[in-house]
Structure formats: structure tokens, C-alpha cells
Design a protein around this motif. Structure first.
Motif, PDB file in Angstrom:
ATOM      1  N   SER A  45      41.545 117.917 -62.334  1.00  0.00           N
ATOM      2  CA  SER A  45      42.542 116.877 -62.067  1.00  0.00           C
ATOM      3  C   SER A  45      43.180 117.026 -60.683  1.00  0.00           C
ATOM      4  CB  SER A  45      43.644 116.904 -63.124  1.00  0.00           C
ATOM      5  OG  SER A  45      44.511 118.003 -62.917  1.00  0.00           O
ATOM      6  N   CYS A  46      43.074 118.213 -60.073  1.00  0.00           N
ATOM      7  CA  CYS A  46      43.692 118.529 -58.781  1.00  0.00           C
ATOM      8  C   CYS A  46      45.212 118.643 -58.870  1.00  0.00           C
ATOM      9  CB  CYS A  46      43.359 117.488 -57.703  1.00  0.00           C
ATOM     10  SG  CYS A  46      41.672 117.533 -57.146  1.00  0.00           S
ATOM     11  N   ALA A  47      45.777 118.466 -60.023  1.00  0.00           N
ATOM     12  CA  ALA A  47      47.230 118.499 -60.172  1.00  0.00           C
ATOM     13  C   ALA A  47      47.694 119.883 -60.621  1.00  0.00           C
ATOM     14  CB  ALA A  47      47.666 117.442 -61.182  1.00  0.00           C
ATOM     15  N   MET A  48      48.997 120.063 -60.619  1.00  0.00           N
ATOM     16  CA  MET A  48      49.568 121.318 -61.115  1.00  0.00           C
ATOM     17  C   MET A  48      49.685 121.198 -62.627  1.00  0.00           C
ATOM     18  SD  MET A  48      52.476 121.915 -58.235  1.00  0.00           S
ATOM     19  CE  MET A  48      53.085 120.245 -58.348  1.00  0.00           C
ATOM     20  N   VAL A  49      48.867 121.924 -63.323  1.00  0.00           N
ATOM     21  CA  VAL A  49      48.869 121.890 -64.784  1.00  0.00           C
ATOM     22  C   VAL A  49      48.900 123.329 -65.269  1.00  0.00           C
ATOM     23  CG1 VAL A  49      47.665 121.122 -66.855  1.00  0.00           C
ATOM     24  CG2 VAL A  49      47.468 119.802 -64.749  1.00  0.00           C
ATOM     25  N   ALA A  50      49.765 123.591 -66.205  1.00  0.00           N
ATOM     26  CA  ALA A  50      49.909 124.974 -66.673  1.00  0.00           C
ATOM     27  C   ALA A  50      49.551 125.094 -68.149  1.00  0.00           C
ATOM     28  CB  ALA A  50      51.343 125.433 -66.464  1.00  0.00           C
ATOM     29  N   PRO A  51      49.036 126.253 -68.534  1.00  0.00           N
ATOM     30  CA  PRO A  51      48.867 126.506 -69.959  1.00  0.00           C
ATOM     31  C   PRO A  51      50.247 126.645 -70.589  1.00  0.00           C
ATOM     32  CG  PRO A  51      48.331 128.467 -68.691  1.00  0.00           C
ATOM     33  CD  PRO A  51      48.589 127.367 -67.712  1.00  0.00           C
ATOM     34  N   MET A  52      50.388 126.223 -71.816  1.00  0.00           N
ATOM     35  CA  MET A  52      51.704 126.267 -72.461  1.00  0.00           C
ATOM     36  C   MET A  52      51.682 127.107 -73.737  1.00  0.00           C
ATOM     37  SD  MET A  52      51.927 122.331 -73.717  1.00  0.00           S
ATOM     38  CE  MET A  52      50.944 121.750 -75.084  1.00  0.00           C
ATOM     39  N   ASP A  53      50.848 128.140 -73.717  1.00  0.00           N
ATOM     40  CA  ASP A  53      50.728 129.015 -74.878  1.00  0.00           C
ATOM     41  C   ASP A  53      52.007 129.816 -75.109  1.00  0.00           C
ATOM     42  OD1 ASP A  53      47.594 129.065 -75.496  1.00  0.00           O
ATOM     43  OD2 ASP A  53      47.907 128.997 -73.340  1.00  0.00           O
ATOM     44  N   GLY A  54      52.220 130.168 -76.351  1.00  0.00           N
ATOM     45  CA  GLY A  54      53.331 131.039 -76.697  1.00  0.00           C
ATOM     46  C   GLY A  54      53.039 132.469 -76.264  1.00  0.00           C
ATOM     47  N   ILE A  55      54.052 133.305 -76.355  1.00  0.00           N
ATOM     48  CA  ILE A  55      53.917 134.690 -75.947  1.00  0.00           C
ATOM     49  C   ILE A  55      52.818 135.379 -76.753  1.00  0.00           C
ATOM     50  CG2 ILE A  55      55.709 135.568 -77.493  1.00  0.00           C
ATOM     51  CD1 ILE A  55      56.540 137.368 -75.039  1.00  0.00           C
ATOM     52  N   TYR A  56      51.977 136.134 -76.063  1.00  0.00           N
ATOM     53  CA  TYR A  56      50.834 136.868 -76.627  1.00  0.00           C
ATOM     54  C   TYR A  56      49.717 135.956 -77.149  1.00  0.00           C
ATOM     55  CZ  TYR A  56      54.325 140.550 -76.494  1.00  0.00           C
ATOM     56  OH  TYR A  56      55.308 141.416 -76.084  1.00  0.00           O
ATOM     57  N   LEU A  57      49.762 134.671 -76.847  1.00  0.00           N
ATOM     58  CA  LEU A  57      48.729 133.751 -77.335  1.00  0.00           C
ATOM     59  C   LEU A  57      47.827 133.223 -76.216  1.00  0.00           C
ATOM     60  CD1 LEU A  57      50.844 131.739 -79.923  1.00  0.00           C
ATOM     61  CD2 LEU A  57      49.153 133.513 -80.398  1.00  0.00           C
ATOM     62  N   LEU A  58      48.144 133.527 -74.975  1.00  0.00           N
ATOM     63  CA  LEU A  58      47.373 133.039 -73.835  1.00  0.00           C
ATOM     64  C   LEU A  58      45.948 133.604 -73.868  1.00  0.00           C
ATOM     65  CD1 LEU A  58      47.809 131.518 -71.005  1.00  0.00           C
ATOM     66  CD2 LEU A  58      47.864 133.822 -70.075  1.00  0.00           C
ATOM     67  N   ASN A  59      44.946 132.751 -73.636  1.00  0.00           N
ATOM     68  CA  ASN A  59      43.569 133.201 -73.499  1.00  0.00           C
ATOM     69  C   ASN A  59      43.357 133.482 -72.016  1.00  0.00           C
ATOM     70  OD1 ASN A  59      40.711 133.112 -72.948  1.00  0.00           O
ATOM     71  ND2 ASN A  59      40.436 132.313 -75.007  1.00  0.00           N
ATOM     72  N   VAL A  60      43.517 134.735 -71.635  1.00  0.00           N
ATOM     73  CA  VAL A  60      43.501 135.124 -70.226  1.00  0.00           C
ATOM     74  C   VAL A  60      42.175 134.788 -69.559  1.00  0.00           C
ATOM     75  CG1 VAL A  60      43.696 137.063 -68.622  1.00  0.00           C
ATOM     76  CG2 VAL A  60      45.227 136.916 -70.597  1.00  0.00           C
ATOM     77  N   SER A  61      41.049 135.065 -70.211  1.00  0.00           N
ATOM     78  CA  SER A  61      39.756 134.797 -69.570  1.00  0.00           C
ATOM     79  C   SER A  61      39.557 133.300 -69.325  1.00  0.00           C
ATOM     80  CB  SER A  61      38.606 135.373 -70.393  1.00  0.00           C
ATOM     81  OG  SER A  61      38.557 134.794 -71.676  1.00  0.00           O
ATOM     82  N   ARG A  62      40.035 132.458 -70.227  1.00  0.00           N
ATOM     83  CA  ARG A  62      39.895 131.010 -70.030  1.00  0.00           C
ATOM     84  C   ARG A  62      40.784 130.543 -68.882  1.00  0.00           C
ATOM     85  NH1 ARG A  62      40.169 129.181 -75.128  1.00  0.00           N
ATOM     86  NH2 ARG A  62      37.912 129.057 -75.229  1.00  0.00           N
ATOM     87  N   VAL A  63      42.006 131.013 -68.830  1.00  0.00           N
ATOM     88  CA  VAL A  63      42.916 130.608 -67.759  1.00  0.00           C
ATOM     89  C   VAL A  63      42.428 131.136 -66.412  1.00  0.00           C
ATOM     90  CG1 VAL A  63      45.269 130.843 -66.855  1.00  0.00           C
ATOM     91  CG2 VAL A  63      44.899 130.346 -69.279  1.00  0.00           C
ATOM     92  N   MET A  64      41.951 132.366 -66.356  1.00  0.00           N
ATOM     93  CA  MET A  64      41.477 132.940 -65.098  1.00  0.00           C
ATOM     94  C   MET A  64      40.195 132.267 -64.609  1.00  0.00           C
ATOM     95  SD  MET A  64      43.827 134.811 -64.057  1.00  0.00           S
ATOM     96  CE  MET A  64      43.030 135.500 -62.617  1.00  0.00           C
ATOM     97  N   ALA A  65      39.490 131.554 -65.468  1.00  0.00           N
ATOM     98  CA  ALA A  65      38.310 130.799 -65.032  1.00  0.00           C
ATOM     99  C   ALA A  65      38.710 129.576 -64.210  1.00  0.00           C
ATOM    100  CB  ALA A  65      37.469 130.377 -66.236  1.00  0.00           C
ATOM    101  N   THR A  66      40.001 129.218 -64.205  1.00  0.00           N
ATOM    102  CA  THR A  66      40.478 128.062 -63.448  1.00  0.00           C
ATOM    103  C   THR A  66      40.965 128.431 -62.053  1.00  0.00           C
ATOM    104  OG1 THR A  66      42.772 128.196 -64.200  1.00  0.00           O
ATOM    105  CG2 THR A  66      41.229 126.978 -65.612  1.00  0.00           C
ATOM    106  N   CYS A  67      40.950 129.741 -61.733  1.00  0.00           N
ATOM    107  CA  CYS A  67      41.456 130.170 -60.431  1.00  0.00           C
ATOM    108  C   CYS A  67      40.728 131.425 -59.963  1.00  0.00           C
ATOM    109  CB  CYS A  67      42.959 130.416 -60.503  1.00  0.00           C
ATOM    110  SG  CYS A  67      43.451 131.660 -61.695  1.00  0.00           S
ATOM    111  N   ARG A  68      40.964 131.756 -58.695  1.00  0.00           N
ATOM    112  CA  ARG A  68      40.419 133.006 -58.166  1.00  0.00           C
ATOM    113  C   ARG A  68      41.275 134.165 -58.656  1.00  0.00           C
ATOM    114  NH1 ARG A  68      40.106 131.332 -51.952  1.00  0.00           N
ATOM    115  NH2 ARG A  68      42.022 132.524 -52.092  1.00  0.00           N
TER     116      ARG A  68
END
Length: 180
Positions: A45-68
Motif C-alpha cells: 500500500s506504500c502507507a504507514m500501516v502497523a500490526p495491532m497485535d496484543g502483547i506477546y501475540l505479534l508474529n515477529v517473522s511475518r512482520v519482519m518480512a515487511t521490512c529490512r
């Protein structure tokens, strides 16, 4: 995205759950049914979009695939938009969920990104705005398959049921697949 980009404004996509685990406590409840699709569309989307997971629920590998590694967000040169073919005579725009964007790579040319919620719909040169399909390859992000771009190229779906592919020019027998 079509109107906002034409006005010089980045489009917006709502936040998403990166995990398919049960989420509670916020305005919406998880689990996210298609977290890969949501992360991918947020990036494209090119926009600023953030994951909104609760504490300890973030899928780190999926989120890190969106950035360096340093946190720089990967993004194309233009926001992802519905392809023109969805609006042509004989098409039903209500049932057409095919999207395209691109990145211009110096010395290589334009690399196209193709997304379809309907994996039975074939990728065509028209859907990625290519007049002559000669010397292009299609890289299926989910399966890793590399095929020559043809008049109609099937892109197998990932586990969530959608198709995502990169279409890259071939120069002197080589194709750049970059940050896939």
C-alpha cells in the motif's frame, strides 16, 4: 488508492493482526483469517500501516518480512491498485480482486508485483501492464516456481488461497528477484 495517489496522497490501510492467534481487548477481535495477505497488502500500500497485535501475540517473522533488518519498510514505487482489466467492458468489478504495483530498478527496468484473491484467475501481461511478454519471468512468492511470462500464466495459491507473484525483466539471461 486510485484517487488518493492521483491527488499525491498516500492511501491508507487499517492496521492488521500479524498472528492467527485469538486476540481480544481491542476494538476488533482476532484471529486474523489471512495474516499473510494483510501483511502483504499493508506493505504494497506504500502507507504507514502497523500490526495491532496484543502483547506477546505479534508474529515477529511475518512482520519482519515487511521490512529490512534495520526496520526500513519495504515498499514499491506506487501503491497497489486494482488493475484496469477489472473495469473493462465485460468484467465485473465487484468480483475482481486483482491488484498490481511496481518498482523501477535502475539498470534493470520495472519489476511488477501481482496479487490476486482469486488464484484461479491467470496472470496475463495485461494485468501487469506489459505489452510484450518476451523476456520476463514470473516468480511465485509462495511456491518459489519461476516461469516465463506467457499470454496466460497460472500462479498457484499459497496456503491462504491467494496468489502473489513478481514479474521481472530478463536481461542477458538473468532476472533480478530482489527483496521477495
Amino acid at each position: 488508492a486510485l484517487v488518493s495517489w492521483a491527488l499525491g496522497v498516500l492511501p491508507f490501510k487499517d492496521g492488521f493482526y500479524s498472528s492467527n492467534r485469538v486476540q481480544s481487548g481491542g476494538e476488533t477481535r482476532g484471529p486474523e483469517k489471512k495474516p499473510d495477505r494483510e501483511a502483504l497488502m499493508a506493505t504494497l500500500s506504500c502507507a504507514m500501516v502497523a500490526p495491532m497485535d496484543g502483547i506477546y501475540l505479534l508474529n515477529v517473522s511475518r512482520v519482519m518480512a515487511t521490512c529490512r533488518k534495520d526496520g526500513t519498510i519495504l515498499k514499491p514505487d506506487a501503491p497497489v491498485m486494482t488493475v484496469d482489466a477489472c473495469f473493462r467492458k465485460g468484467s465485473d468489478p465487484k468480483g475482481c480482486f486483482v491488484y498490481h504495483t511496481y518498482s523501477d530498478v535502475k539498470g534493470l527496468g520495472r519489476v511488477h508485483y501481482y496479487f490476486s484473491d482469486d488464484a484461479t484467475r491467470a496472470l496475463t501481461p495485461e494485468t501487469v501492464y506489459i505489452d510484450d511478454p518476451t523476456n520476463y519471468i514470473v516468480y511465485n512468492w509462495y511456491t518459489g516456481a519461476v516461469l516465463p511470462l506467457q499470454a496466460s500464466t497460472a500462479v498457484a495459491a499459497g496456503y491462504e488461497g491467494h496468489a502473489y507473484a513478481l514479474v521481472s525483466p530478463v536481461l542477458q539471461g538473468w532476472a533480478f528477484l530482489g527483496e521477495v
